[in-house]
Motif scaffolding. Structure first.
Motif, PDB file in Angstrom:
ATOM      1  N   HIS A   1       0.844  -1.200   0.000  1.00  9.71           N
ATOM      2  CA  HIS A   1       0.000   0.000   0.000  1.00  9.71           C
ATOM      3  C   HIS A   1       0.887   1.260   0.000  1.00  9.71           C
ATOM      4  CE1 HIS A   1      -3.358   2.582   1.062  1.00  9.71           C
ATOM      5  NE2 HIS A   1      -2.615   3.093   2.023  1.00  9.71           N
ATOM      6  N   LEU A   2       1.931   1.223   0.838  1.00  6.80           N
ATOM      7  CA  LEU A   2       2.833   2.372   0.964  1.00  6.80           C
ATOM      8  C   LEU A   2       3.525   2.696  -0.363  1.00  6.80           C
ATOM      9  CD1 LEU A   2       4.448   4.410   2.709  1.00  6.80           C
ATOM     10  CD2 LEU A   2       5.991   2.550   3.290  1.00  6.80           C
ATOM     11  N   LYS A   3       3.948   1.650  -1.055  1.00  7.76           N
ATOM     12  CA  LYS A   3       4.649   1.873  -2.333  1.00  7.76           C
ATOM     13  C   LYS A   3       3.758   2.635  -3.314  1.00  7.76           C
ATOM     14  CE  LYS A   3       6.838  -2.499  -2.297  1.00  7.76           C
ATOM     15  NZ  LYS A   3       7.272  -3.667  -2.998  1.00  7.76           N
ATOM     16  N   LYS A   4       2.447   2.310  -3.260  1.00  7.83           N
ATOM     17  CA  LYS A   4       1.524   2.965  -4.205  1.00  7.83           C
ATOM     18  C   LYS A   4       1.048   4.316  -3.689  1.00  7.83           C
ATOM     19  CE  LYS A   4      -0.241  -1.456  -5.518  1.00  7.83           C
ATOM     20  NZ  LYS A   4      -1.078  -2.286  -4.692  1.00  7.83           N
ATOM     21  N   SER A   5       0.690   4.370  -2.383  1.00  5.90           N
ATOM     22  CA  SER A   5      -0.009   5.571  -1.907  1.00  5.90           C
ATOM     23  C   SER A   5       0.936   6.698  -1.496  1.00  5.90           C
ATOM     24  CB  SER A   5      -0.898   5.213  -0.726  1.00  5.90           C
ATOM     25  OG  SER A   5      -0.082   4.879   0.363  1.00  5.90           O
ATOM     26  N   GLY A   6       2.158   6.387  -1.096  1.00  4.24           N
ATOM     27  CA  GLY A   6       3.106   7.448  -0.758  1.00  4.24           C
ATOM     28  C   GLY A   6       3.274   7.719   0.716  1.00  4.24           C
ATOM     29  N   ASP A   7       2.233   7.515   1.515  1.00  2.00           N
ATOM     30  CA  ASP A   7       2.453   7.617   2.962  1.00  2.00           C
ATOM     31  C   ASP A   7       1.482   6.737   3.724  1.00  2.00           C
ATOM     32  OD1 ASP A   7       0.469   9.827   4.538  1.00  2.00           O
ATOM     33  OD2 ASP A   7       0.441   9.828   2.354  1.00  2.00           O
ATOM     34  N   PHE A   8       1.823   6.504   4.981  1.00  5.51           N
ATOM     35  CA  PHE A   8       1.154   5.452   5.730  1.00  5.51           C
ATOM     36  C   PHE A   8       1.407   5.695   7.216  1.00  5.51           C
ATOM     37  CE2 PHE A   8       1.055   0.760   6.828  1.00  5.51           C
ATOM     38  CZ  PHE A   8      -0.269   0.583   6.465  1.00  5.51           C
ATOM     39  N   ALA A   9       0.374   5.585   8.043  1.00  3.39           N
ATOM     40  CA  ALA A   9       0.566   5.701   9.496  1.00  3.39           C
ATOM     41  C   ALA A   9      -0.179   4.561  10.158  1.00  3.39           C
ATOM     42  CB  ALA A   9       0.023   7.035   9.983  1.00  3.39           C
ATOM     43  N   VAL A  10       0.495   3.889  11.076  1.00  2.00           N
ATOM     44  CA  VAL A  10      -0.141   2.719  11.683  1.00  2.00           C
ATOM     45  C   VAL A  10       0.537   2.383  13.014  1.00  2.00           C
ATOM     46  CG1 VAL A  10       1.347   0.967  10.586  1.00  2.00           C
ATOM     47  CG2 VAL A  10      -1.031   0.409  11.040  1.00  2.00           C
ATOM     48  N   GLU A  11      -0.186   1.658  13.860  1.00  2.00           N
ATOM     49  CA  GLU A  11       0.431   1.112  15.078  1.00  2.00           C
ATOM     50  C   GLU A  11       0.852  -0.304  14.779  1.00  2.00           C
ATOM     51  OE1 GLU A  11      -1.546   1.004  18.867  1.00  2.00           O
ATOM     52  OE2 GLU A  11      -1.736   3.182  18.855  1.00  2.00           O
ATOM     53  N   SER A  12       2.031  -0.701  15.241  1.00  2.00           N
ATOM     54  CA  SER A  12       2.478  -2.047  14.931  1.00  2.00           C
ATOM     55  C   SER A  12       3.321  -2.617  16.073  1.00  2.00           C
ATOM     56  CB  SER A  12       3.262  -2.017  13.626  1.00  2.00           C
ATOM     57  OG  SER A  12       3.364  -3.316  13.109  1.00  2.00           O
ATOM     58  N   MET A  13       3.909  -3.793  15.833  1.00  2.56           N
ATOM     59  CA  MET A  13       4.655  -4.465  16.902  1.00  2.56           C
ATOM     60  C   MET A  13       5.994  -4.965  16.374  1.00  2.56           C
ATOM     61  SD  MET A  13       4.274  -5.378  20.105  1.00  2.56           S
ATOM     62  CE  MET A  13       2.538  -5.497  20.505  1.00  2.56           C
ATOM     63  N   LEU A  14       7.086  -4.443  16.981  1.00  3.07           N
ATOM     64  CA  LEU A  14       8.425  -4.908  16.579  1.00  3.07           C
ATOM     65  C   LEU A  14       8.832  -6.093  17.439  1.00  3.07           C
ATOM     66  CD1 LEU A  14      10.404  -1.533  16.292  1.00  3.07           C
ATOM     67  CD2 LEU A  14       9.363  -2.858  14.440  1.00  3.07           C
ATOM     68  N   LYS A  15       9.828  -6.835  16.932  1.00  8.57           N
ATOM     69  CA  LYS A  15      10.390  -7.933  17.735  1.00  8.57           C
ATOM     70  C   LYS A  15      11.898  -7.709  17.815  1.00  8.57           C
ATOM     71  CE  LYS A  15      10.894 -12.047  16.070  1.00  8.57           C
ATOM     72  NZ  LYS A  15      10.529 -13.241  15.326  1.00  8.57           N
ATOM     73  N   ALA A  16      12.418  -7.476  19.033  1.00  7.39           N
ATOM     74  CA  ALA A  16      13.852  -7.222  19.202  1.00  7.39           C
ATOM     75  C   ALA A  16      14.636  -8.530  19.079  1.00  7.39           C
ATOM     76  CB  ALA A  16      14.094  -6.577  20.560  1.00  7.39           C
ATOM     77  N   LYS A  17      15.952  -8.411  19.061  1.00  4.03           N
ATOM     78  CA  LYS A  17      16.816  -9.584  18.908  1.00  4.03           C
ATOM     79  C   LYS A  17      16.559 -10.621  20.010  1.00  4.03           C
ATOM     80  CE  LYS A  17      21.639 -10.649  17.865  1.00  4.03           C
ATOM     81  NZ  LYS A  17      22.982 -10.084  17.707  1.00  4.03           N
ATOM     82  N   ASP A  18      16.334 -10.128  21.249  1.00  6.47           N
ATOM     83  CA  ASP A  18      16.105 -11.067  22.358  1.00  6.47           C
ATOM     84  C   ASP A  18      14.632 -11.479  22.467  1.00  6.47           C
ATOM     85  OD1 ASP A  18      14.805  -8.831  23.299  1.00  6.47           O
ATOM     86  OD2 ASP A  18      16.048  -8.560  25.076  1.00  6.47           O
ATOM     87  N   GLY A  19      13.831 -11.133  21.473  1.00  7.69           N
ATOM     88  CA  GLY A  19      12.418 -11.569  21.457  1.00  7.69           C
ATOM     89  C   GLY A  19      11.461 -10.562  22.088  1.00  7.69           C
ATOM     90  N   THR A  20      11.989  -9.515  22.736  1.00 11.15           N
ATOM     91  CA  THR A  20      11.100  -8.515  23.361  1.00 11.15           C
ATOM     92  C   THR A  20      10.184  -7.908  22.301  1.00 11.15           C
ATOM     93  OG1 THR A  20      12.908  -7.937  24.813  1.00 11.15           O
ATOM     94  CG2 THR A  20      11.061  -6.395  24.765  1.00 11.15           C
ATOM     95  N   ARG A  21       8.918  -7.756  22.670  1.00 13.20           N
ATOM     96  CA  ARG A  21       7.976  -7.150  21.724  1.00 13.20           C
ATOM     97  C   ARG A  21       7.837  -5.667  22.071  1.00 13.20           C
ATOM     98  NH1 ARG A  21       4.226 -10.699  19.672  1.00 13.20           N
ATOM     99  NH2 ARG A  21       2.530  -9.372  20.324  1.00 13.20           N
ATOM    100  N   ILE A  22       7.940  -4.836  21.063  1.00  9.42           N
ATOM    101  CA  ILE A  22       7.896  -3.392  21.293  1.00  9.42           C
ATOM    102  C   ILE A  22       6.785  -2.765  20.445  1.00  9.42           C
ATOM    103  CG2 ILE A  22       9.233  -1.240  21.201  1.00  9.42           C
ATOM    104  CD1 ILE A  22      11.760  -3.116  21.108  1.00  9.42           C
ATOM    105  N   PRO A  23       5.710  -2.279  21.103  1.00 11.07           N
ATOM    106  CA  PRO A  23       4.665  -1.611  20.326  1.00 11.07           C
ATOM    107  C   PRO A  23       5.183  -0.272  19.789  1.00 11.07           C
ATOM    108  CG  PRO A  23       4.165  -1.476  22.661  1.00 11.07           C
ATOM    109  CD  PRO A  23       5.417  -2.302  22.539  1.00 11.07           C
TER     110      PRO A  23
END
Ligand code: ADP
Length: 356
Positions: free
Chosen positions: A56-78
């Motif tokens: 969607h981002l490639k086509k629309s040009g911008d994007f805002a969202v909440e998401s969840m990262l996963k760190a190297k040690d498995g910690t989840r970061i919103p």
């Protein structure tokens, strides 16, 4: 030294630029990150969404969202993400530019607000609960008095009859104690913290529990409450206490709104609902109360908005309820007519019944 993660990824999703914050937050070195695909730093359950969002981002040009990262040690970061696309002069997509903010402190604050709202609801229910405990307690005191009276009797005319009588008293005592036990257990669970595990649950149970917790308010307000949701058919996934909190709020508001109405009916029904290709259960809490004037319909979900007199309302119920439902990827809709009543519709994602 930018306080948020900044990164760029190319059209294949390879990380081509990153800053120091990404290293400290995710635990990878810059060299490691520059050899990685964007999919490797996100939580597994959102990868499908990530792929769609990237397209969607490639086509629309911008994007805002909440998401969840996963760190190297498995910690989840919103995180809260703002992403932009960078294009060549001929319109060809080159790479993204994204800023990712760690929103753990905000989430913690939201959680304590939800808990505060729940404690406010508990406080509001306390008087009712005390009353609900008092009734069976009176039964227990009476039946035990009757039993001891039977036992003090000098002459027993018919021992079999006396035994039957005492057995009936004991049964009453047991029933009354069980109803106190249920109430206390429920109140304890309900006021617990918010770090609850999600599970597949039957909406029937959530509504039955919410009606149980508000029974004093409904009967005290002479409201006829009807649960039209059948058992064992409508399942969703969520935190049981949080969803119950939402319905406790809606039922409690409905009772308040019907205080001056000649007919006081509260009906909770359920139906199918589809939006954006997603399948929901639409759970309607309908009252025959005062209704909400169109002028304030947009304000009722705002925190601290209340039309109730001081001490009666905190203005937190609906804002917290909406927060909880949004966290469950659902929504709350409202339809109201002044003088006729109001329906709050809670949208909850459909889930298959749990495996036995
Ligand atoms: P509170 O109940 O503490 O006022 P809420 O956030 O739960 O806070 O509700 C905000 C306002 O929305 C209420 O004060 C009332 O004006 C309105 N409201 C909520 N539910 C209903 C309802 N069922 N009927 C009429 N008005 C309602």
């Amino acid at each position: 030294n930018f306080p948020d993660i900044i990164h760029s990824v190319d059209e294949k999703g390879r990380i081509v630029f990153t800053n120091r914050k990404a290293e400290s937050l995710l635990g990878y070195t810059k060299q490691e990150l520059l050899c990685m695909n964007i999919r490797q730093i996100y939580a597994d359950e959102i990868l499908e969404k990530l792929d769609k969002g990237f397209d969607h981002l490639k086509k629309s040009g911008d994007f805002a969202v909440e998401s969840m990262l996963k760190a190297k040690d498995g910690t989840r970061i919103p995180v809260e993400i703002r992403s932009f696309s960078i294009y060549a002069d001929d319109g060809q997509f080159i790479k993204t530019f994204s800023i990712l903010r760690d929103i753990r402190p905000i989430k913690e604050l939201q959680n304590s607000l939800v808990h505060a709202g729940r404690l406010a609801a508990v406080g509001e229910m306390a008087a009712g609960v005390a009353h609900d405990i008092n009734n069976p307690l009176t039964v227990i005191m009476l039946t035990s008095e009757m039993i001891s009276r039977e036992m003090r009797r000098e002459e027993v005319l018919d021992p079999a009859k006396q035994r039957t009588k005492c057995a009936a008293y004991v049964a009453d005592t047991k029933r009354a104690s069980q109803s106190i036990e249920k109430l206390v257990l429920h109140l304890r669970n309900f006021s617990r913290g918010v770090a609850e595990k999600r599970e597949v649950l039957d909406i029937f149970t959530t509504i039955t529990d919410a009606l149980f917790m508000t029974q004093n308010k409904t009967t005290g307000s002479q409201v006829i409450a009807e649960n039209c949701v059948p058992k064992g058919i409508h399942f969703t996934e969520g935190c049981p206490n949080q969803l119950e909190q939402v319905f406790v709020n809606l039922i409690s508001n409905a009772c308040d709104a019907m205080a001056g109405s000649p007919n006081r009916n509260l009906t909770i029904g359920i139906s199918d609902f589809k939006r954006d290709e997603k399948e929901y259960w639409k759970c309607d809490v309908t009252d025959t109360g005062s209704g909400i004037p169109p002028g304030i319909l947009n304000d009722i979900f705002a925190a601290f908005f209340t039309t109730k007199e001081k001490g009666k309302g905190t203005g937190l119920g609906l804002s917290i309820s909406r927060g909880i439902i949004k966290e469950h990827a659902g929504d709350i809709l409202v339809a109201s007519e002044v003088g006729k009543g109001t329906t709050f519709s809670v949208l909850l994602l459909k889930r298959p019944p749990p495996q036995k």
